[in-house]
Every structure is written in C-alpha cells, then in structure tokens.
Write a protein that holds these residues in place. Structure first.
Motif, PDB file in Angstrom:
ATOM      1  N   ARG A 228      45.437  42.947  21.319  1.00  0.00           N
ATOM      2  CA  ARG A 228      44.377  42.623  20.362  1.00  0.00           C
ATOM      3  C   ARG A 228      43.010  42.503  21.035  1.00  0.00           C
ATOM      4  N   ILE A 229      42.938  41.758  22.119  1.00  0.00           N
ATOM      5  CA  ILE A 229      41.643  41.454  22.730  1.00  0.00           C
ATOM      6  C   ILE A 229      41.130  42.600  23.596  1.00  0.00           C
ATOM      7  N   PHE A 230      41.999  43.218  24.381  1.00  0.00           N
ATOM      8  CA  PHE A 230      41.537  44.301  25.245  1.00  0.00           C
ATOM      9  C   PHE A 230      41.181  45.546  24.431  1.00  0.00           C
ATOM     10  N   SER A 231      41.684  45.632  23.206  1.00  0.00           N
ATOM     11  CA  SER A 231      41.303  46.735  22.329  1.00  0.00           C
ATOM     12  C   SER A 231      39.891  46.547  21.773  1.00  0.00           C
ATOM     13  N   MET A 232      39.288  45.385  22.021  1.00  0.00           N
ATOM     14  CA  MET A 232      37.891  45.153  21.640  1.00  0.00           C
ATOM     15  C   MET A 232      36.933  45.819  22.624  1.00  0.00           C
ATOM     16  N   ILE A 233      37.422  46.239  23.771  1.00  0.00           N
ATOM     17  CA  ILE A 233      36.585  46.893  24.770  1.00  0.00           C
ATOM     18  C   ILE A 233      36.202  48.283  24.268  1.00  0.00           C
ATOM     19  N   PRO A 234      34.928  48.621  24.250  1.00  0.00           N
ATOM     20  CA  PRO A 234      34.513  49.951  23.787  1.00  0.00           C
ATOM     21  C   PRO A 234      35.244  51.071  24.520  1.00  0.00           C
ATOM     22  N   GLY A 235      35.851  51.956  23.745  1.00  0.00           N
ATOM     23  CA  GLY A 235      36.616  53.059  24.308  1.00  0.00           C
ATOM     24  C   GLY A 235      38.104  52.791  24.361  1.00  0.00           C
ATOM     25  N   LEU A 236      38.489  51.515  24.212  1.00  0.00           N
ATOM     26  CA  LEU A 236      39.908  51.158  24.284  1.00  0.00           C
ATOM     27  C   LEU A 236      40.454  50.690  22.941  1.00  0.00           C
ATOM     28  N   GLU A 237      39.740  51.005  21.874  1.00  0.00           N
ATOM     29  CA  GLU A 237      40.168  50.557  20.549  1.00  0.00           C
ATOM     30  C   GLU A 237      41.579  51.019  20.204  1.00  0.00           C
ATOM     31  N   ASN A 238      41.946  52.189  20.679  1.00  0.00           N
ATOM     32  CA  ASN A 238      43.274  52.745  20.397  1.00  0.00           C
ATOM     33  C   ASN A 238      44.082  52.948  21.683  1.00  0.00           C
ATOM     34  N   ALA A 239      43.799  52.133  22.671  1.00  0.00           N
ATOM     35  CA  ALA A 239      44.461  52.285  23.964  1.00  0.00           C
ATOM     36  C   ALA A 239      45.974  52.105  23.851  1.00  0.00           C
ATOM     37  N   GLU A 240      46.691  52.969  24.555  1.00  0.00           N
ATOM     38  CA  GLU A 240      48.152  52.861  24.627  1.00  0.00           C
ATOM     39  C   GLU A 240      48.518  52.147  25.920  1.00  0.00           C
ATOM     40  N   PHE A 241      49.108  50.976  25.808  1.00  0.00           N
ATOM     41  CA  PHE A 241      49.463  50.175  26.977  1.00  0.00           C
ATOM     42  C   PHE A 241      50.875  50.544  27.434  1.00  0.00           C
ATOM     43  N   VAL A 242      50.969  51.080  28.645  1.00  0.00           N
ATOM     44  CA  VAL A 242      52.290  51.406  29.191  1.00  0.00           C
ATOM     45  C   VAL A 242      52.838  50.245  30.008  1.00  0.00           C
ATOM     46  N   ARG A 243      51.957  49.339  30.416  1.00  0.00           N
ATOM     47  CA  ARG A 243      52.394  48.102  31.050  1.00  0.00           C
ATOM     48  C   ARG A 243      51.377  47.017  30.751  1.00  0.00           C
ATOM     49  N   TYR A 244      51.856  45.914  30.206  1.00  0.00           N
ATOM     50  CA  TYR A 244      50.970  44.785  29.977  1.00  0.00           C
ATOM     51  C   TYR A 244      50.869  43.953  31.253  1.00  0.00           C
ATOM     52  N   GLY A 245      49.809  43.172  31.336  1.00  0.00           N
ATOM     53  CA  GLY A 245      49.640  42.297  32.479  1.00  0.00           C
ATOM     54  C   GLY A 245      50.714  41.230  32.498  1.00  0.00           C
ATOM     55  N   VAL A 246      51.131  40.844  33.673  1.00  0.00           N
ATOM     56  CA  VAL A 246      52.134  39.794  33.828  1.00  0.00           C
ATOM     57  C   VAL A 246      51.656  38.801  34.876  1.00  0.00           C
ATOM     58  N   MET A 247      52.236  37.616  34.854  1.00  0.00           N
ATOM     59  CA  MET A 247      51.894  36.599  35.833  1.00  0.00           C
ATOM     60  C   MET A 247      53.182  36.042  36.401  1.00  0.00           C
ATOM     61  N   HIS A 248      53.169  35.758  37.684  1.00  0.00           N
ATOM     62  CA  HIS A 248      54.392  35.305  38.310  1.00  0.00           C
ATOM     63  C   HIS A 248      54.086  34.335  39.442  1.00  0.00           C
ATOM     64  N   ARG A 249      55.088  33.571  39.810  1.00  0.00           N
ATOM     65  CA  ARG A 249      54.926  32.609  40.886  1.00  0.00           C
ATOM     66  C   ARG A 249      55.037  33.301  42.240  1.00  0.00           C
ATOM     67  N   ASN A 250      54.061  33.057  43.092  1.00  0.00           N
ATOM     68  CA  ASN A 250      54.076  33.569  44.457  1.00  0.00           C
ATOM     69  C   ASN A 250      54.312  32.413  45.413  1.00  0.00           C
ATOM     70  N   THR A 251      55.317  32.534  46.234  1.00  0.00           N
ATOM     71  CA  THR A 251      55.675  31.453  47.146  1.00  0.00           C
ATOM     72  C   THR A 251      55.348  31.823  48.582  1.00  0.00           C
ATOM     73  N   TYR A 252      54.836  30.865  49.340  1.00  0.00           N
ATOM     74  CA  TYR A 252      54.575  31.111  50.749  1.00  0.00           C
ATOM     75  C   TYR A 252      54.851  29.846  51.543  1.00  0.00           C
ATOM     76  N   ILE A 253      55.153  30.027  52.819  1.00  0.00           N
ATOM     77  CA  ILE A 253      55.503  28.896  53.667  1.00  0.00           C
ATOM     78  C   ILE A 253      54.249  28.319  54.335  1.00  0.00           C
ATOM     79  N   ASN A 254      54.369  27.128  54.845  1.00  0.00           N
ATOM     80  CA  ASN A 254      53.277  26.473  55.568  1.00  0.00           C
ATOM     81  C   ASN A 254      53.262  27.015  56.996  1.00  0.00           C
ATOM     82  N   SER A 255      52.812  28.266  57.114  1.00  0.00           N
ATOM     83  CA  SER A 255      52.949  29.021  58.365  1.00  0.00           C
ATOM     84  C   SER A 255      52.373  28.344  59.610  1.00  0.00           C
TER      85      SER A 255
END
Length: 437
Positions: free
Chosen positions: A290-317
C-alpha cells in the motif's frame, strides 16, 4: 591429511573454506540448507545474499572499497565471483544475486579438498579444528552451544532486508535513470517526489503497521541497516538526508533537483528485478504494498519479495577472540562472519579469509599471520579483538579504525587515498613473501 570443519556456507564460511583448501588443507563445510532454512534465507545455494545485492563502494577512497582491493590481492573467492557477476551500480559493486551464489557454490563444490555436507550442526566440536561461521541467524541449538562455549552474554540487534520489484511493472513515464553526481553510467532508476508527495508518503509510513516482535525480544536496530519506518519516525526531514536524499540528481523533465528521490538498483544480471535502495523494512506485507505504491512510478509495482526483518546475533568478540578470529580459550576454535560483530557482506568475507589463512597455518605448524592496523583487514580484526572495548557493537570497516598517517592532510579524499595506497603496498608485500602461504 588434517581436516578442518567449517560451520556455515555463507560468505565467511565459503571464503574460509577456500583459503584452507588452497593451502592444502582438507575441509568439511557444513551448511544446513536446503534441509533447513533460517527465516531470512530462501535459496539453496551457498553464499546467499539475504539483504541487498550491493557490496557497497568500489572506490579506494572508501574503506570498503579498499577492503575489496585487499581481498583481490589475497586471492579471495568472494571477490572473484563478485567481479565476475557484477551488474551496473555506479561507483558501487553490485552483483547478480543468483548468479553470484551459483558461481560460489560451483567453485566450492568442485574443489577436490572441500566436501560440502548439508546437515545442521547442533554443537561446536571443541576437540576438533573448527571455524564457526554460522552467521547472525544461527539455529537455536547451535546458538546455545556457542553461548556455553564463549561464556559471555550474547548480544543482538535487528537487521532488515529491502523489497524487490519487477522492472516491467515500473511506470517509465514517471521515473528517470541517473547516477548521483553523474558517477558511472545511469545505473539507478530514480523516482522523484515533490514536497506534497513526500509528505503524504512520510505520514503514511510513520503510521503504518509493523510486524510484531516476540514479546521477550528487545528491539535493538543497527544504525547501518535501519528499517525505513524507524528512520522516518526520527523526524519529517530525516529521510531526506538518508535513502530519499535528492542531492546530486537532476530530473531531466524539469531540469531541477527533486524534493525527494527514491532510488531503485538493478538486482540481477538480466535487469528484470530491482530493489528499493535503503528500504529495509519491518512493515507488514500488505502495508508495504500500500505505502510503497505511493512512490511515483511504483503505483502498479509487482513485488517479488517483500522486506523482512530478522534477529541478528553476534558474540562479545573482544572478550572471546584474538586478532585472527581465534578463541582466546581454545586455539582449535575460530569464528568468522557477522557472528563476530563485523558488519556487512565484504567484512564477513574478510573475516573468513583471515580465519581461513590462519587456521591453515596453525594446522601446518606455521606462525600466525596477523594483519597490521595499517590495512583494512587488520583494522577490522583488531577492532573485534580489542579487549579495552566495554560496550561492543557491530561495525563496518571505516578509515577511523585504521592507523593514521604520520603527515597531516586536510583534504579527506586525498588522505583516504594515501591510507589506501599504504595498505595496498603492505598487502602486496605480505602476499609476495615466501611464508604467506
């Protein structure tokens, strides 16, 4: 013949395996895909690029550009494959996402000293020579084993990936091709916004629905890969100094600089897919559409992958590792990749390169090869092993981590070029010595 176990088939693990095998060390490379995937992985290939397909700047006055050049001089597998599969991206090095992973996979699997085993490793084999390069999305069982091994508090942050759309779905009448400041060819597709369009977009973005986090997880966002909605909530103008910055771009239809610009970068060699630059997000998928289709030129954009968020873990190196990514308490165990707190594709591969070289030297009875802080490799490895650091955070390579010049130079670009030239000379001398291999 001595065998080294490498856990994880990402960029760091593949680079480590390659460096080991090319020094005559047999490698067992464990990768749990395709039997098991993390929440962010989808491809069966090794060295999958989860977020952007950009490996960032390829210019020597940029620290990551220097790191790439050092890796080329050190016979890096990742750089060989990246250079061979690059796609247009101005002054940056971007790659065909699938082509890159396929090439890395092919070279790893065809090496006579590397055996790829598609199984999940659930614990660290502490009595064997092992490089743990399981990445920031390490499986739960192995994470627990690592936590017990390091004996320190686990740290974490959240990372996000940008959406990808099809080229044919972009309205070409509303966008223009150009590179910022005219650097390189017209490699980016630019979606210009006037002030009203931007403000309407911004209002919707800051009020959009985000995917829920688990109740026990505190949200800590890495500044270098911040979700676009989090950035937007910092202020109405914040995006104009970030991913929607119009500076250096002129709309050929008006002859003027737009109020805001959303850039699209080619994501595959064929140019059929583009990612929305800087639009890492944790919005619900319906909200992204809905929102990214508000960008001029992307009104009819076909999304083949939506954005995702994930946990990234790292050690106290700094409490766990030394300057060659080796455990301070068990010299048979190394770590490499983002789990060490290096941030970025190239930085991860760099850590795998250093770990692989030094593991090979150890099993062959040679001295450690410690890269000096005058090099990008050394600056990064010294940062993650600096025991004086009390509040450790993931870090991209930058010139601030490197030893300064003896002379004072006011011009920043010139200063960086000289730092880069010094580093390249050191790396050339190191790689040409008899005891390098």
């Amino acid at each position: 013949m001595m065998t080294v176990t490498v856990i994880g088939g990402g960029l760091a693990g593949c680079e480590a395996a390659w460096q080991l095998a090319n020094r005559g060390v047999k490698v067992k490379l464990y990768e749990m895909k395709p039997k098991k995937f993390s929440p962010a992985h989808h491809s069966p290939y090794l060295a999958e690029l989860v977020c952007s397909n950009s490996l960032r700047s390829d210019q020597l006055e940029n620290a990551v550009g220097l790191l790439k050049e050092e890796m080329r001089l050190l016979n890096s597998l990742i750089m060989e494959c990246a250079d061979a599969t690059r796609v247009p991206a101005g002054g940056a090095l971007a790659v065909d996402r699938t082509g890159f992973s396929q090439m890395v996979t092919g070279k790893i699997k065809s090496h006579e000293l590397i055996e790829v085993i598609n199984e999940e490793v659930k614990s660290i084999p502490e009595d064997e020579y092992v490089i743990v390069a399981s990445g920031p999305l390490t499986s739960d069982l192995l994470s627990e084993s690592i936590k017990k091994f390091v004996g320190n508090e686990y740290l974490y942050f959240y990372d996000a990936a940008a959406p990808i759309i099809t080229y044919e779905s972009i309205d070409k009448e509303k966008v223009f091709k150009a590179a910022r400041y005219g650097r390189g060819d017209d490699d980016y597709i630019n979606c210009p916004m006037n002030k009203d369009e931007y403000l309407n977009f911004w209002r919707e973005l800051v009020n959009a629905q985000v995917a829920e986090l688990k109740c026990f997880e505190k949200q800590i966002v890495f500044e270098g890969c911040m979700p676009v909605e989090v950035m937007a909530k910092r202020g109405e103008q914040t995006l104009l100094f970030g991913p929607l910055k119009p500076v250096g771009l002129t709309d050929p239809r008006t002859g003027q600089e737009p109020y805001a610009v959303v850039q699209l970068r080619q994501d595959n060699k064929e140019g059929t897919l583009y990612n929305i630059v800087g639009f890492q997000t944790h919005l619900k998928w319906g909200e992204q559409k809905r929102i990214f289709s508000m960008i001029p030129g992307l009104e009819n954009a076909e999304f083949v992958r939506y954005g995702v968020m994930h946990r990234n873990t790292y050690i106290n190196s700094p409490k766990v590792l030394n300057a060659i990514y080796q455990s301070r308490t068990n010299d048979k165990v190394f770590f490499a990749g983002q789990i060490t707190g290096v941030e970025g594709y190239i930085e991860s591969a760099s850590s795998g390169l250093v770990a692989g070289i030094n593991m090979a030297r150890i099993v062959q009875g040679k001295d450690k090869l410690i890269f000096p802080k005058e090099t990008a490799h050394g600056a990064l490895s010294h940062y993650i092993s600096d025991a004086c650091i009390t509040r450790f955070q993931p870090m991209n390579i930058n010139f601030g981590l490197m030893s300064s010049l003896n002379e004072r130079i006011k011009d920043k670009r010139e200063k960086n070029r000289r730092i880069a030239a010094r580093a390249i000379e050191i790396i050339k001398n190191m790689s040409n010595t008899e005891n390098y291999n």
